[in-house]
Each structure stands twice: as C-alpha cells, then as structure tokens.
Write a protein that holds these residues in place. Structure first.
Motif, short mmCIF file in Angstrom:
data_model
loop_
_atom_site.label_atom_id
_atom_site.label_comp_id
_atom_site.label_asym_id
_atom_site.label_seq_id
_atom_site.Cartn_x
_atom_site.Cartn_y
_atom_site.Cartn_z
N UNK A 1 0.83 -1.18 0.00
CA UNK A 1 0.00 0.00 0.00
C UNK A 1 0.88 1.26 0.00
N UNK A 2 1.97 1.21 0.72
CA UNK A 2 2.83 2.38 0.79
C UNK A 2 3.40 2.73 -0.58
N UNK A 3 3.81 1.73 -1.33
CA UNK A 3 4.34 1.97 -2.67
C UNK A 3 3.24 2.47 -3.60
N UNK A 4 2.05 1.91 -3.48
CA UNK A 4 0.93 2.35 -4.32
C UNK A 4 0.56 3.80 -4.04
N UNK A 5 0.56 4.19 -2.78
CA UNK A 5 0.24 5.58 -2.43
C UNK A 5 1.31 6.52 -2.96
N UNK A 6 2.56 6.10 -2.91
CA UNK A 6 3.63 6.92 -3.48
C UNK A 6 3.45 7.10 -4.98
N UNK A 7 3.09 6.04 -5.67
CA UNK A 7 2.79 6.14 -7.10
C UNK A 7 1.58 7.02 -7.37
N UNK A 8 0.61 6.93 -6.51
CA UNK A 8 -0.60 7.76 -6.62
C UNK A 8 -0.23 9.24 -6.51
N UNK A 9 0.61 9.57 -5.57
CA UNK A 9 1.04 10.96 -5.41
C UNK A 9 1.82 11.44 -6.62
N UNK A 10 2.71 10.60 -7.12
CA UNK A 10 3.51 10.98 -8.29
C UNK A 10 2.63 11.21 -9.51
N UNK A 11 1.65 10.34 -9.72
CA UNK A 11 0.75 10.51 -10.86
C UNK A 11 -0.10 11.77 -10.70
N UNK A 12 -0.50 12.07 -9.49
CA UNK A 12 -1.29 13.28 -9.26
C UNK A 12 -0.48 14.55 -9.50
N UNK A 13 0.76 14.57 -9.04
CA UNK A 13 1.61 15.74 -9.24
C UNK A 13 1.94 15.95 -10.71
N UNK A 14 2.04 14.83 -11.46
CA UNK A 14 2.34 14.92 -12.89
C UNK A 14 1.07 15.16 -13.72
N UNK A 15 -0.09 15.21 -13.06
CA UNK A 15 -1.38 15.43 -13.72
C UNK A 15 -1.71 14.34 -14.74
N UNK A 16 -1.33 13.12 -14.44
CA UNK A 16 -1.64 11.98 -15.30
C UNK A 16 -2.90 11.32 -14.74
N UNK A 17 -4.05 11.87 -15.12
CA UNK A 17 -5.31 11.43 -14.54
C UNK A 17 -5.72 10.04 -15.01
N UNK A 18 -5.23 9.62 -16.17
CA UNK A 18 -5.57 8.29 -16.68
C UNK A 18 -5.03 7.19 -15.77
N UNK A 19 -4.00 7.46 -15.02
CA UNK A 19 -3.48 6.49 -14.07
C UNK A 19 -3.81 6.84 -12.63
N UNK A 20 -3.93 8.15 -12.36
CA UNK A 20 -4.17 8.63 -11.00
C UNK A 20 -5.54 8.19 -10.48
N UNK A 21 -6.56 8.35 -11.28
CA UNK A 21 -7.92 8.04 -10.81
C UNK A 21 -8.14 6.54 -10.62
#
Length: 53
Positions: A1-21
């Motif tokens: 979960x920790x790694x997934x949340x880190x990836x979630x934050x990175x996708x959100x900061x990069x504005x990649x909504x196709x992966x973030x959502x």
C-alpha cells in the motif's frame, strides 16, 4: 500500500489522470477490503491435544 500511495502521489503531481484516478480507486477498494477483513476475521481455535496418547 505504501508503494501504491507513493505512485498515486507521483501521478497526481504529474497530472496523469488516466493512471491517477484508477489507482486511487484501487487503493480505496483495497483499504476497504482490508478494513472489513480486520474486523470480521475469526481465527480457528487450536485443537487441544488429547492427554494419555
């Protein structure tokens, strides 16, 4: 979960909504499933060894 949340934050900061959502929904579903499991899990009792065998 920790790694997934880190990836979630990175996708959100990069504005990649196709992966973030979808990743956010997967994290939420996993957290909900783990919460349900934690509150409903009932371990099986250990068998008591018979005396005299």
């Amino acid at each position: 979960m920790l790694v997934l949340v880190g990836g979630q934050q990175a996708l959100g900061h990069a504005r990649i909504l196709a992966g973030h959502i979808p990743l956010g929904m997967a994290i939420f579903g996993t957290a909900a499933a783990l919460t349900c499991w934690a509150f409903t899990y009932q371990p099986r009792p250990r068998p008591v060894p018979e005396e005299g065998r």
